[in-house]
Design a protein around this motif. Structure first.
Motif, PDB file in Angstrom:
ATOM      1  N   ARG A 364       0.837  -1.198   0.000  1.00 60.49           N
ATOM      2  CA  ARG A 364       0.000   0.000   0.000  1.00 60.49           C
ATOM      3  C   ARG A 364       0.877   1.256   0.000  1.00 60.49           C
ATOM      4  NH1 ARG A 364      -2.728  -3.626   3.304  1.00 60.49           N
ATOM      5  NH2 ARG A 364      -4.911  -4.016   2.674  1.00 60.49           N
ATOM      6  N   GLY A 365       0.314   2.325  -0.535  1.00 60.14           N
ATOM      7  CA  GLY A 365       1.044   3.587  -0.500  1.00 60.14           C
ATOM      8  C   GLY A 365       0.940   4.370  -1.797  1.00 60.14           C
ATOM      9  N   TYR A 366       1.745   5.416  -1.883  1.00 60.18           N
ATOM     10  CA  TYR A 366       1.762   6.315  -3.041  1.00 60.18           C
ATOM     11  C   TYR A 366       2.805   5.850  -4.042  1.00 60.18           C
ATOM     12  CZ  TYR A 366       2.766  10.536  -5.765  1.00 60.18           C
ATOM     13  OH  TYR A 366       2.974  11.436  -6.779  1.00 60.18           O
ATOM     14  N   TYR A 367       2.411   5.854  -5.308  1.00 61.98           N
ATOM     15  CA  TYR A 367       3.314   5.488  -6.393  1.00 61.98           C
ATOM     16  C   TYR A 367       3.198   6.511  -7.519  1.00 61.98           C
ATOM     17  CZ  TYR A 367       3.490   0.779  -4.315  1.00 61.98           C
ATOM     18  OH  TYR A 367       3.658  -0.289  -3.478  1.00 61.98           O
ATOM     19  N   GLU A 368       4.240   6.539  -8.324  1.00 60.18           N
ATOM     20  CA  GLU A 368       4.169   7.246  -9.604  1.00 60.18           C
ATOM     21  C   GLU A 368       4.527   6.263 -10.705  1.00 60.18           C
ATOM     22  OE1 GLU A 368       6.435  10.832  -9.804  1.00 60.18           O
ATOM     23  OE2 GLU A 368       5.397  11.767  -8.095  1.00 60.18           O
ATOM     24  N   ILE A 369       3.761   6.299 -11.788  1.00 60.82           N
ATOM     25  CA  ILE A 369       4.087   5.487 -12.957  1.00 60.82           C
ATOM     26  C   ILE A 369       4.719   6.414 -13.980  1.00 60.82           C
ATOM     27  CG2 ILE A 369       3.200   3.989 -14.771  1.00 60.82           C
ATOM     28  CD1 ILE A 369       0.861   3.296 -12.930  1.00 60.82           C
ATOM     29  N   TRP A 370       5.926   6.087 -14.369  1.00 62.72           N
ATOM     30  CA  TRP A 370       6.635   6.863 -15.384  1.00 62.72           C
ATOM     31  C   TRP A 370       6.667   6.056 -16.681  1.00 62.72           C
ATOM     32  CZ3 TRP A 370      11.693   9.322 -12.982  1.00 62.72           C
ATOM     33  CH2 TRP A 370      11.342  10.079 -11.862  1.00 62.72           C
ATOM     34  N   GLY A 371       6.514   6.738 -17.813  1.00 66.08           N
ATOM     35  CA  GLY A 371       6.604   6.079 -19.111  1.00 66.08           C
ATOM     36  C   GLY A 371       7.823   6.568 -19.870  1.00 66.08           C
ATOM     37  N   ARG A 372       8.507   5.653 -20.550  1.00 64.94           N
ATOM     38  CA  ARG A 372       9.706   6.023 -21.317  1.00 64.94           C
ATOM     39  C   ARG A 372       9.720   5.300 -22.656  1.00 64.94           C
ATOM     40  NH1 ARG A 372      15.601   4.959 -18.790  1.00 64.94           N
ATOM     41  NH2 ARG A 372      15.060   2.776 -19.264  1.00 64.94           N
ATOM     42  N   ALA A 397      10.473  15.014 -21.602  1.00 66.86           N
ATOM     43  CA  ALA A 397      10.717  14.258 -20.373  1.00 66.86           C
ATOM     44  C   ALA A 397       9.616  13.212 -20.167  1.00 66.86           C
ATOM     45  CB  ALA A 397      10.774  15.209 -19.177  1.00 66.86           C
ATOM     46  N   CYS A 398       9.936  12.167 -19.434  1.00 64.91           N
ATOM     47  CA  CYS A 398       8.970  11.093 -19.172  1.00 64.91           C
ATOM     48  C   CYS A 398       7.672  11.644 -18.577  1.00 64.91           C
ATOM     49  CB  CYS A 398       9.568  10.088 -18.188  1.00 64.91           C
ATOM     50  SG  CYS A 398      10.972   9.163 -18.826  1.00 64.91           S
ATOM     51  N   HIS A 399       6.561  11.172 -19.107  1.00 67.96           N
ATOM     52  CA  HIS A 399       5.273  11.528 -18.525  1.00 67.96           C
ATOM     53  C   HIS A 399       5.070  10.699 -17.271  1.00 67.96           C
ATOM     54  CE1 HIS A 399       0.656  11.462 -18.577  1.00 67.96           C
ATOM     55  NE2 HIS A 399       1.056  12.621 -18.101  1.00 67.96           N
ATOM     56  N   ARG A 400       4.377  11.283 -16.264  1.00 71.47           N
ATOM     57  CA  ARG A 400       4.215  10.630 -14.971  1.00 71.47           C
ATOM     58  C   ARG A 400       2.780  10.787 -14.495  1.00 71.47           C
ATOM     59  NH1 ARG A 400       8.363  13.919 -15.543  1.00 71.47           N
ATOM     60  NH2 ARG A 400       7.331  15.675 -14.530  1.00 71.47           N
ATOM     61  N   ILE A 401       2.238   9.730 -13.919  1.00 70.15           N
ATOM     62  CA  ILE A 401       0.936   9.821 -13.272  1.00 70.15           C
ATOM     63  C   ILE A 401       1.047   9.302 -11.839  1.00 70.15           C
ATOM     64  CG2 ILE A 401      -0.371   9.604 -15.443  1.00 70.15           C
ATOM     65  CD1 ILE A 401      -1.056   6.721 -14.577  1.00 70.15           C
ATOM     66  N   ALA A 402       0.189   9.838 -10.959  1.00 77.94           N
ATOM     67  CA  ALA A 402       0.202   9.448  -9.543  1.00 77.94           C
ATOM     68  C   ALA A 402      -0.855   8.378  -9.286  1.00 77.94           C
ATOM     69  CB  ALA A 402      -0.075  10.677  -8.673  1.00 77.94           C
ATOM     70  N   ILE A 403      -0.507   7.395  -8.479  1.00 77.77           N
ATOM     71  CA  ILE A 403      -1.405   6.288  -8.129  1.00 77.77           C
ATOM     72  C   ILE A 403      -1.351   6.044  -6.619  1.00 77.77           C
ATOM     73  CG2 ILE A 403      -1.880   3.811  -8.421  1.00 77.77           C
ATOM     74  CD1 ILE A 403      -2.482   5.399 -10.922  1.00 77.77           C
ATOM     75  N   LYS A 404      -2.489   5.760  -6.006  1.00 78.48           N
ATOM     76  CA  LYS A 404      -2.526   5.412  -4.592  1.00 78.48           C
ATOM     77  C   LYS A 404      -3.075   3.990  -4.455  1.00 78.48           C
ATOM     78  CE  LYS A 404      -3.963   7.181  -0.073  1.00 78.48           C
ATOM     79  NZ  LYS A 404      -4.712   8.240   0.656  1.00 78.48           N
TER      80      LYS A 404
END
Length: 406
Positions: A364-372, A397-404
């Motif tokens: 569990r917790g906060y994540y970021e998904i980065w795409g390259r 630069a890599c696009h990033r989204i936040a996920i919980k």
């Protein structure tokens, strides 16, 4: 009473002057009413855009999408970004609209009506990626002047028209031809008819590519007015400023085109890397051509939440200017490690490519998904901002989204 009438007449006269016409039945206008001509326009209604789009500017109109709105494989009009430099033409006379081919390096100046273009030349349809050269400008530090685009000044619609090459060859191209430059019917912000808001172009090699079109349809229908109706030059893979709207003239030049926003620092980056906030001489700036490799995670929307133990399916698009994307990866640990995911081949050259992945999270917790993404020459997106430049161009630069994870 006389004074009130005098004031009302004065107000109506002032309004009529601004509008440019008498306000018929103005005496019956309710007290305190503001005529529609003075009310703020609704760009979402005017341009048939989704209300999730972000308006950056209204003079001229500049509107971008959010990443999650660009999930369609073929970008519909309602999610397509708007980038204008001048004022949209107020009147379009389609019956009398023509395209003229001229310039120092044309063998014979020719003018074509719309009907001529459609009947004389073969029709082609391509899905083409258009991205503003300043897409991502808002991330530069020190800040760069211009529209503060985030990630949504990109699209990949389906364009139908005739090849520019066929038209140019019909008029005749001299051996000394170097560049083409477009001219259009939009109006300079000053209202001066002698000034062009923008007149850019491309080298002959780009102009003569199969996919460079003089388009009259977008996604199978007439091009929306704000996107260039009735004729638009479409040159995918290069800064979208090369794809001139409302085009009525193409000049074949014996030199690099020197129209508005082709000189100085416009759509140029330093030929050699520079320090942030450095002053760069015009002669040390190079014209942007093929756009760099880039990708966008379009699903899920940033901020999504998922239960622990469930897989998260992501998807998005990747593109690489004139090249193809050869590899797509994602990271959930801020770029410490990367996992490769499938990326589809483009439907045609210069179309974006689609990727997807199914992700497990360890706790569990906060994540970021980065795409390259990596292009066919082995160049990958940087994890952070690329080299700073005065106008804030080419942020890939890599696009990033936040996920919980709950």
């Amino acid at each position: 009473m006389k004074r009130r009438n005098f004031v009302k007449k004065a107000i109506l006269t002032s309004m009529a002057t601004v509008i440019g016409a008498d306000i018929v039945f103005g005496n019956w206008m309710p007290k305190g009413y503001q005529p529609l001509a003075f009310q703020d326009p609704d760009p979402y209604k005017m341009f048939d855009k989704d209300r999730g789009m972000e308006v950056l500017n209204d003079k001229p109109w500049n509107i971008e999408a959010k990443a999650h709105l660009l999930d369609d494989k073929i970008t519909p009009n309602k999610y397509m970004f708007i980038r204008n430099n001048g004022l949209i033409p107020k009147t379009i006379d389609v019956k009398n609209w023509t395209l003229t081919i001229d310039g120092e390096s044309v063998k014979q100046q020719k003018t074509y009506a719309l009907a001529d273009l459609k009947s004389k030349f073969p029709e082609y349809t391509y899905q083409l990626t258009l991205e503003c050269g300043g897409n991502g400008r808002s991330e530069f530090d020190p800040p760069a002047k211009g529209n503060q685009w985030t990630v949504g000044a990109v699209s990949c619609a389906q364009w139908t028209g005739v090849r520019l090459r066929d038209i140019l060859e019909d008029a005749g191209i001299k051996d000394n031809a170097v560049y083409i430059g477009y001219h259009a019917s939009d109006t300079h912000l000053s209202g001066d008819p002698k000034k062009e808001p923008i007149s850019r172009g491309a080298p002959m090699a780009k102009a003569l590519q199969d996919e460079t079109l003089i388009a009259y349809k977008m996604n199978g229908e007439d091009i929306p007015l704000v996107h260039g109706y009735p004729l638009r030059l479409v040159a995918g893979g290069w800064p979208a400023s090369v794809s001139g709207k409302w085009v009525n003239r193409i000049s074949i030049r014996n030199k690099v085109h020197d129209g508005t926003k082709m000189t100085g620092t416009a759509y140029r980056i330093p030929c050699e890397p520079v320090a942030p906030d450095a002053k760069v001489k015009d002669e040390d700036m190079c014209i942007i051509e093929s756009m760099p490799v880039k990708s966008l995670i379009t699903y899920p929307k940033s901020g999504a939440m998922i239960d622990l133990g469930k897989k998260l399916n992501i998807r998005g698009h990747a593109w690489a200017g004139e090249l193809e994307v050869s590899k797509m990866e994602y990271s959930i640990d801020f770029g410490a490690t990367w996992k490769e995911c499938p990326v589809e081949k483009p439907v045609n050259r210069l179309a974006w490519q689609h990727f997807s992945a199914s992700i497990d999270f360890p706790k569990r917790g906060y994540y970021e998904i980065w795409g390259r993404a990596t292009d066919s020459k082995g160049m990958s997106q940087p994890m952070i901002l690329p080299g700073w430049n005065p106008k804030g161009y080419l942020n890939n630069a890599c696009h990033r989204i936040a996920i919980k994870v709950l």
